[in-house]
Motif scaffolding. Sequence first.
Motif, mmCIF file in Angstrom:
data_model
loop_
_atom_site.group_PDB
_atom_site.id
_atom_site.type_symbol
_atom_site.label_atom_id
_atom_site.label_comp_id
_atom_site.label_asym_id
_atom_site.label_seq_id
_atom_site.Cartn_x
_atom_site.Cartn_y
_atom_site.Cartn_z
ATOM 1 N N LEU A 227 -35.772 -15.553 7.424
ATOM 2 C CA LEU A 227 -36.139 -16.203 8.673
ATOM 3 C C LEU A 227 -35.154 -17.338 8.970
ATOM 4 O O LEU A 227 -34.698 -18.024 8.050
ATOM 5 N N ASP B 230 -42.198 -19.225 10.820
ATOM 6 C CA ASP B 230 -41.305 -19.603 11.913
ATOM 7 C C ASP B 230 -42.040 -19.639 13.252
ATOM 8 O O ASP B 230 -42.016 -20.641 13.971
ATOM 9 N N TYR C 227 -38.562 -16.051 -2.014
ATOM 10 C CA TYR C 227 -39.402 -16.831 -1.109
ATOM 11 C C TYR C 227 -40.257 -17.791 -1.933
ATOM 12 O O TYR C 227 -40.588 -17.538 -3.085
ATOM 13 N N HIS D 209 -43.536 -11.715 11.986
ATOM 14 C CA HIS D 209 -43.074 -13.015 11.513
ATOM 15 C C HIS D 209 -44.226 -13.866 10.997
ATOM 16 O O HIS D 209 -45.392 -13.496 11.112
ATOM 17 N N SER D 210 -43.858 -15.039 10.446
ATOM 18 C CA SER D 210 -44.879 -15.866 9.789
ATOM 19 C C SER D 210 -44.695 -17.343 10.126
ATOM 20 O O SER D 210 -45.004 -17.766 11.235
ATOM 21 N N SER E 294 -41.603 -12.825 5.414
ATOM 22 C CA SER E 294 -41.151 -13.977 4.615
ATOM 23 C C SER E 294 -39.736 -13.750 4.101
ATOM 24 O O SER E 294 -39.382 -14.197 3.005
ATOM 25 N N ALA E 295 -38.923 -13.072 4.888
ATOM 26 C CA ALA E 295 -37.563 -12.754 4.463
ATOM 27 C C ALA E 295 -36.555 -13.102 5.545
ATOM 28 O O ALA E 295 -36.714 -12.702 6.701
ATOM 29 N N LEU F 222 -45.150 -22.049 1.137
ATOM 30 C CA LEU F 222 -45.846 -21.376 2.228
ATOM 31 C C LEU F 222 -47.338 -21.703 2.191
ATOM 32 O O LEU F 222 -47.959 -21.945 3.229
ATOM 33 N N ALA G 135 -38.775 -18.937 3.362
ATOM 34 C CA ALA G 135 -38.597 -17.492 3.260
ATOM 35 C C ALA G 135 -37.478 -17.208 2.254
ATOM 36 O O ALA G 135 -36.746 -18.110 1.834
ATOM 37 N N SER G 136 -37.336 -15.954 1.895
ATOM 38 C CA SER G 136 -36.304 -15.557 0.950
ATOM 39 C C SER G 136 -35.014 -15.219 1.680
ATOM 40 O O SER G 136 -35.003 -15.014 2.899
#
Length: 304
Positions: free
Chosen positions: A36, A62, A243, A59-60, A33-34, A248, A235-236
Motif C-alpha cells: 500500500l 489506507d 506486514y 484495501h484496508s 495489507s500488501a 494494524l 503493509a508489507s
Amino acid sequence: MSLQPPRDKRVSLADAVALVSDGAVVALGGGLSARLPMAMVRELVRQGRRGLHLVGSAHSIDVDMLVAVGAVRRCEESYVGFEQDLGLAPAYRRAAEKGSIEVAESCCVSLLAQLRAAEMGLPFLPVRGVRGSDIATLHPEYATITCPFTGETLIAVPALRPDVALLHAPSGDRYGNLHLEQPYVLDERFASAARTVIATVDELVSTEEVAASGITIPAHLVAATVLAPFGAHPASCYPRYAYDRGHLHEYVSAAQSGPDDLDKYLATYVYDSEESYRAAIGAERLAALADWSRSTAAWQELFR
C-alpha cells in the motif's frame, strides 16, 4: 537530432503529494495489507486533502485512514477491511452507515475492464460479472447493451482514467523505472491508465539493477519518484519486509474507539513526518519485519 537525456524524477514526498489536488480521482496501488502507498497516504493527511474519489481493488488501512480524517468523498472498492481477525474497517464502516461518503462498491473485474478501456482508447468495455447483482444500481454510469453478434445482454462499463495513481515499489531508479514483485494487483493497469503516476520506493538503485530485476512499470509512465524507506508500512512490501500485524491492530483499536483515540494515534504516527513515523515504530521493529520477510523469501526460493 540529439536525444535528450532521461529526466531525473526524484522529488520530496511533500512535493509529490502536492500533485494530488482536492477532489481528484485517486487510484491506490497494492491491495489489502500488501504494498500500500502508505507514506503518500500519511502525507495526504498532513496536507489536509479533501473530496477525494478513491478507486482500488481491495484495501484496508489506507482507505480507512483517509476516510477517518474526512479526506474522502466517494470510494469505489471491492472490499475495505482487514485480514485475519482484525475485521472490517471501522472508520469506513461508520462513514458508510452515516452516508458521509458515497459508497460505490465495485468488483475487481469491472474495474480492470474500465482501466483496460482507458489504456486502449475505448469509451467502454462489456462485462458479465455485474449482472444479477445490485452493483449496477450503485453505478448510474454503467449501461446495459446487447451484443450485436450473440444477442446476449451485457453491462457496459465506461473507461476510467484516474487523475493520479499512487504506487509503492520495493525498488526503482531516479528516472521512474519501477520493479514490483508479484502479485502486481492493478498497479500496472493504474500506471497505464492514470493521467499522473507518483511512486514511492524503498530503495533507489541504478537503471541496470532495475532492469536486471525486471522493469514492471517503465519510466515514461511515472511523473515523480520518492525515496521512502518502509513506505508501505504497516503493509508489507515483499521481499523487503512483512506486514506489521501488531501495528494494524493498534490502528484498528484506535479507529474503533472513537475520535479522541484516533487523534492520539495520528499525533503519534502521522502528523509530523515520515522520519518521525519510522522513529515511532522503532528501528528494531522495522528490522525484525525485514528479517522475517527475507527468511520467508529464502525458503520460497528453495522450494521453487
